[in-house]
Scaffold this motif. Structure first.
Motif, mmCIF file in Angstrom:
data_model
loop_
_atom_site.group_PDB
_atom_site.id
_atom_site.type_symbol
_atom_site.label_atom_id
_atom_site.label_comp_id
_atom_site.label_asym_id
_atom_site.label_seq_id
_atom_site.Cartn_x
_atom_site.Cartn_y
_atom_site.Cartn_z
ATOM 1 N N TRP A 97 5.270 6.258 5.075
ATOM 2 C CA TRP A 97 4.135 5.323 5.106
ATOM 3 C C TRP A 97 4.280 4.419 3.879
ATOM 4 N N ASP A 98 5.470 3.780 3.805
ATOM 5 C CA ASP A 98 5.885 3.101 2.573
ATOM 6 C C ASP A 98 4.897 2.019 2.127
ATOM 7 N N SER A 99 4.338 1.282 3.068
ATOM 8 C CA SER A 99 3.460 0.187 2.675
ATOM 9 C C SER A 99 2.176 0.681 2.032
ATOM 10 N N VAL A 100 1.822 1.943 2.285
ATOM 11 C CA VAL A 100 0.578 2.491 1.741
ATOM 12 C C VAL A 100 0.859 3.574 0.711
#
Length: 429
Positions: A97-100
């Motif tokens: 969940w790289d963007s978060v």
């Protein structure tokens, strides 16, 4: 307390049992390992909790206590924030969940840029190679500091003794909403319903979720106060360790108008101030000023006790209620002023009019004068009529003998003509 006692005594008991084993070699080591696993299971999970405040847009790292230092790691992160409707589970082997948020090699959770949606609860559960389980709980609260508040549309001049708008203090882009406060010469101002009024409004941007707070200040400067008071406003998030933000001060001048002479009037109902026994008299003290002054009453120059109303009602008037009444209005800035006095009297039966000295003497005098003039004119007309009637009677009396003489002469002539006619008829042929 009971669970804590068991957890403290078990290690010693198990250690003694292990120490007392006589079996050598691998069997002894296996028994010792099983004993320690039993001890750890009796201890239970180690839980730690912490409240964290994070600034919007900054990087946040949450450590997972008890995470194994070398992979493979037996751990998972669970988070319940505004981004998720239910608990979201993250693990090193799961989807990223790289963007978060993402799990670092050491087991910590990284949030590259904290947002308002990341406010919530984060939990980590780690299991060591020996089977020990550790839990970490974090309660994350985010914030965003706005720019300094600003006083828009400031007043350049205030008028003493009347309400004035000083200005509107505005703070934009805060999270949470926070509060605004006003200061006068460095002292906190609060709405008191008299000389200070504060109107607040809070709006939230539908897209960014940030708040705009504004506060309008209305004051009533006192007469004789500071000629140039200093007003300022400040914004506070209400979070520990965050100092308030202060606006630039404003210094409007205060103009004091010249005091206008006030005229206190006393209105009486009925206007004459004369009432029948048992009637009602209403006296109203009219004092044109804001705020209304304090009013007290006088009778024959003596204050009436416990009467501070602008209306004085005299019901079922008796002789002891007769007298001279007046009201006194006391102003906070103009002192005291007394109204003209009025007289209250009772109408006495058996007299044509009210007693002398009542209210409205000039009006009654005018009425009496008019009635007198009308009475005089009526009397004069009556006298003239009588004189004319008497003259007529005299003329008729004078004419009566003359008419009588004429009638007598006519009668004599008639008598003399009758014998002559008789003689003529007798001489015939």
């Amino acid at each position: 307390m009971r669970a804590g006692g068991q957890g403290a005594s078990c290690p010693r008991a198990v250690a003694a049992a292990v120490k007392g084993q006589t079996a050598p070699g691998a069997w002894g080591r296996m028994a010792a390992a099983r004993a320690w696993v039993l001890v750890l299971s009796l201890w239970g999970a180690v839980v730690s909790g912490q409240n964290i405040t994070a600034r919007v847009g900054e990087r946040l790292v949450l450590n997972c206590k008890g995470a194994p230092r070398k992979p493979p790691q037996q751990l998972e992160w669970k988070l319940n924030t505004r981004r998720t409707e239910v608990w979201k589970v993250l693990s090193p082997q799961g989807d990223s969940w790289d963007s978060v948020a993402r799990i670092l090699p050491n087991g910590s959770l990284l949030l590259p840029a904290v947002g308002i949606e990341d406010e919530g609860t984060f939990r980590c559960r780690a299991t060591s190679r020996s089977g020990k389980e550790t839990k970490s709980n974090y309660r994350v609260q985010v914030y965003k500091i706005p720019r300094k508040p600003e006083i828009v549309d400031p007043a350049s001049q205030l008028t003493a003794a009347v309400p004035n708008k000083v200005g509107t203090c505005v703070s934009e882009g805060s999270y949470p909403a926070g509060t605004l406060s006003w200061q006068l010469d460095g002292k906190l101002l609060k709405s008191d319903g008299e000389g200070v009024s504060v109107k607040e409004e809070t709006r939230r941007h539908p897209e960014t979720g940030l708040f705009t707070v504004q506060s309008e200040l209305i004051v009533t400067p006192a007469l004789g106060g500071a000629p140039r008071p200093t007003f300022s406003c400040s914004f506070s998030l209400g979070l520990p360790g965050h100092r308030p933000l202060h606006s630039a001060p404003v210094q409007p001048s205060v103009w004091a108008p010249e005091p206008v002479p006030l005229k206190v009037q006393l209105v009486v109902e009925p206007e004459s101030g004369v009432v029948a026994p048992g009637g009602t008299v209403t006296l109203t003290c009219e004092a044109p000023a804001q705020p209304p002054p304090q009013v007290h009453w006088l009778k024959d120059g003596t204050p009436l006790p416990l009467l501070f109303s602008p209306v004085l009602l005299l019901s079922e008037v008796q002789p002891h209620d007769q007298g001279v009444y007046s009201c006194v209005a006391t102003y906070p800035t103009h002192g005291s002023q007394q109204s003209p006095a009025v007289s209250i009297s009772i109408l006495e039966t058996g007299r044509e009019g009210p007693s002398a000295g009542s209210v409205g003497d000039s009006g009654l005098g005018t009425l009496a004068l008019a009635l007198g003039i009308l009475g005089g004119l009526g009397t004069a007309a009556l006298l003239i009529g009588i004189i004319l009637w008497q003259r007529r009677c005299r003329r008729e009396q004078r004419k009566a003998p003359e008419r009588q003489e004429e009638e007598e002469e006519r009668a004599e002539l008639n008598q003399s003509e009758e014998p002559e006619a008789a003689q003529g008829s007798a001489v015939g042929p």
